[in-house]
Design an enzyme around this catalytic site. Structure first.
Site, short mmCIF file in Angstrom:
data_model
loop_
_atom_site.label_atom_id
_atom_site.label_comp_id
_atom_site.label_asym_id
_atom_site.label_seq_id
_atom_site.Cartn_x
_atom_site.Cartn_y
_atom_site.Cartn_z
N ALA A 1 11.04 3.36 1.15
CA ALA A 1 10.73 2.02 1.63
C ALA A 1 10.04 2.02 2.99
O ALA A 1 9.24 1.14 3.28
CB ALA A 1 12.00 1.18 1.68
N THR A 2 10.32 3.00 3.81
CA THR A 2 9.63 3.06 5.11
C THR A 2 8.13 3.17 4.88
O THR A 2 7.33 2.44 5.49
CB THR A 2 10.13 4.26 5.94
N GLN B 1 17.16 -3.50 -0.01
CA GLN B 1 18.61 -3.68 -0.19
C GLN B 1 18.94 -4.62 -1.34
O GLN B 1 20.11 -4.77 -1.71
CB GLN B 1 19.25 -4.22 1.11
N SER C 1 13.34 1.29 -2.72
CA SER C 1 13.63 2.69 -2.46
C SER C 1 14.70 3.19 -3.42
O SER C 1 15.67 2.47 -3.68
CB SER C 1 14.11 2.82 -1.02
N THR D 1 0.09 14.12 -4.72
CA THR D 1 0.66 14.45 -6.03
C THR D 1 2.00 13.74 -6.18
O THR D 1 2.83 13.77 -5.27
CB THR D 1 0.85 15.98 -6.14
N CYS E 1 27.34 2.13 21.03
CA CYS E 1 27.70 3.54 21.15
C CYS E 1 27.31 4.33 19.92
O CYS E 1 27.32 5.54 19.93
CB CYS E 1 29.20 3.66 21.40
C1 LIG Z 1 15.81 -3.14 4.47
C2 LIG Z 1 15.36 -1.72 4.53
N1 LIG Z 1 14.06 -1.43 4.61
C3 LIG Z 1 13.62 -0.16 4.67
C4 LIG Z 1 14.48 0.91 4.64
C5 LIG Z 1 13.94 2.31 4.69
O1 LIG Z 1 14.09 2.92 3.45
P1 LIG Z 1 13.80 4.45 3.22
O2 LIG Z 1 15.00 5.18 3.67
O3 LIG Z 1 13.60 4.58 1.74
O4 LIG Z 1 12.58 4.82 3.96
C6 LIG Z 1 15.86 0.65 4.56
C7 LIG Z 1 16.84 1.75 4.55
O5 LIG Z 1 17.39 2.13 5.57
C8 LIG Z 1 16.30 -0.69 4.49
O6 LIG Z 1 17.60 -0.98 4.43
#
Ligand SMILES: Cc1ncc(COP(=O)(O)O)c(C=O)c1O
Lengths: 405, 127
Positions: A74-75, A182, A202, A243, A329
């Site tokens: 997802a990133t 999520q 993801s 790939t 923390c």
């Molecule tokens: C809302 C949301 N977006 C993006 C991500 C990033 O996902 P990934 O770990 O697949 O890069 C996360 C996970 O931490 C997430 O909770």
């Protein structure tokens, strides 16, 4: 029988479902082909597996299989969506709208685009964590090229009114991206009904493997075009070269298939468990506060602040349970959770929060155990807390002159 | 966050946890930190004839903050006011093996000792 440690951090990641793992295994060394090899059976087998996975994903989110672009997670999907739209539609406008409670993958990408000269509006949220639709409408200008709002929040599980946002975006002719990492596989998603043009997801959040995910990219009404972030062999309609991770994608597909079949039942089961945990904690302890909207939230999520105790020390007292905290923390920045702060939760209560993430393998026995242990640990730390003592003496903590440091 | 054995020990078995009567003339109370910052320490010293006879603490904060204040109560006992005033946060860091991000916890403990001594002196017009 309880097994330790207990995992209650399913928003962070999930274990691979054994059925998913089984589906992946043939694609490591037996059917190891490159899905882009068009000239032999190794390639054809891999390509067939990819097609099947596309269909499984398309079934879950109600899209055309051709609209799925595979990524590393997802990133990357968030980066591709934001940078891809910004760079492709630069001539049309330079304004992007998102919200303050988005994941860092969105916020930090938006910040980078700001450095490039794009303007970004970060919508606030109310005390329940929801954006205001009128504020959204008012923020749209003739320069707006993208709205990016998440489906469900990773810390507080709050579900945004995506269909309404999609409607507004459509009326204004603005591309709508949704980070549904999520939400996909946990609650029903239909990209047409929700008016979503781009959507990140993801595998590792839905019992698939880590390092694989996807971006849904609408092909019709409107056809969304993206400038590639990764250049190379022109895979994935030129939007994401590289790939394909065949075993990973097979696992993602299988994870979607299972989610589609079991989602409704799983949601009911987890809602019951979550409510039980919540009710127990809230009846046994005073001055505990639920963070996020009480109803518009994921069944999997419970986020609570325990006044007068600090989150990290609380987790230390619960070390046989894997949890997360909004406490400073626990982060590198020493700032408490920006999501909780955006809801207007005071720093003191943000420091005192725990996030419980329930999932497919959570048991009733675990819920009972965790509830009991949380109450014990909070009670012990409150006995140790000067703040609790002062509050019990009737001192208004807000009126105290603290020594900042 | 991984903790040293000593931090875990103080967290699990805090020494001298509790409170003395703030109104007692023999008791100096120091409260330092702020809830917004995630840590508040209350340290109390019972002083007689210039010697710290007993100490109590209560702490809101992470494990390192709890351990720093628990350790401070152990160290001040039996010391004269002047000796206690000399306790340095770096000694706490070394003893508890605190990582750099937790050094502020030891600073807070040192401040708490000084604040408690100041309160005692003020009460007894020695300031
Ligand atoms: C809302 C949301 N977006 C993006 C991500 C990033 O996902 P990934 O770990 O697949 O890069 C996360 C996970 O931490 C997430 O909770």
């Amino acid at each position: 029988m309880l097994k330790f440690p207990i995992y209650m951090d399913y928003h962070s990641t999930t274990p691979v479902d054994p059925r998913v793992l089984e589906s992946m295994l043939p694609y490591f060394s037996g059917k190891f082909g490159n899905a882009a090899s068009k000239n032999h059976s190794f390639g054809w087998d891999a390509d067939e597996a990819i097609s099947k996975a596309r269909a499984q994903i398309a079934q879950l989110i109600a899209c055309n299989p051709k609209e799925v672009v595979f990524t590393s997670g997802a990133t990357e999907s968030d980066n591709l969506a934001l940078k891809g739209v910004a760079h492709m539609y630069r001539e049309k406008g330079n304004h992007i709208i998102t919200a303050v409670t988005e994941h860092k993958a969105i916020l930090d990408t938006a910040k980078r685009l700001e450095k490039e000269g794009f303007e970004v509006t970060y919508l606030p949220v109310d005390s329940d964590g929801l954006i205001n639709l009128e504020t959204l409408k008012a923020a749209i200008t003739d320069q707006t090229i993208l709205i990016s709002i998440m489906l469900a929040n990773n810390e507080i599980g709050v579900i945004q009114p995506i269909a309404e946002i999609g409607q507004i975006a459509k009326e204004k002719g603005v591309v709508f991206h949704c980070d549904a990492t999520q939400g996909v596989g946990k609650i029903p998603v239909n990209v047409d009904e929700m008016g979503i043009d781009l959507m990140s997801f993801s595998a590792h959040k839905i019992y698939g493997p880590k390092g694989v995910g996807g971006l849904y990219v609408r092909r019709k009404k409107p056809r969304v075009r993206l400038a590639a972030v990764m250049d190379g062999g022109g895979h994935e309609r030129g939007m994401r070269s590289g790939t394909l991770n065949v075993p990973g994608i097979v696992g993602l597909g299988k994870a979607c298939e299972i989610a589609e079949k079991e989602m409704i039942e799983e949601e009911l089961r987890l809602t019951k468990m979550r409510n039980k945990l919540q009710d127990y904690i809230m009846t046994e302890l005073d001055e505990v506060y639920l963070n996020g909207h009480p109803e518009n939230r994921l069944a999997q999520n419970l986020n609570i602040s325990f006044a007068y105790v600090e989150g990290e020390s609380l987790m230390m007292g619960l070390k046989e349970i894997a949890l997360s905290s909004g406490s400073a923390c626990t982060t590198a920045t020493l700032e408490p959770s920006y999501v909780l702060r955006a809801l207007g939760v005071g720093s003191d209560l943000a420091h005192s929060s725990l996030r419980f993430g329930l999932g497919r393998f959570t048991t009733d026995e675990e819920i009972d155990y965790v509830g009991k242990r949380v109450v014990e640990a909070v009670t012990r730390l409150r006995e140790m807390s000067p703040l609790y003592e002062m509050a019990k003496e009737g001192i208004d903590l807000k009126s105290v002159q603290w020594t900042e440091h | 966050m991984s903790y040293s054995k000593k931090v875990i020990d103080h967290y699990s078995n805090p020494r001298n946890m509790g409170s003395f009567d703030k109104g007692d003339d023999e008791v100096g109370t120091g409260i330092v930190g702020a809830p917004e910052c995630g840590d508040v320490m209350k340290l109390q010293l019972k002083i007689s004839g210039g010697v710290i006879e007993d100490a109590r603490f209560k702490t809101f904060g992470c494990g390192s903050a709890i351990a720093s204040s628990s350790l401070a109560t152990e160290w001040v006992k039996g010391k004269t006011i002047d000796e206690a005033f000399e306790i340095k946060n770096t000694e706490i860091v070394t003893e508890l093996n605190l990582p750099p991000v937790k050094i502020h916890c030891s600073v807070l403990a040192e401040d708490a000792i000084k604040a408690a001594i100041a309160d005692y002196k003020k009460k007894n017009n020695e300031g």
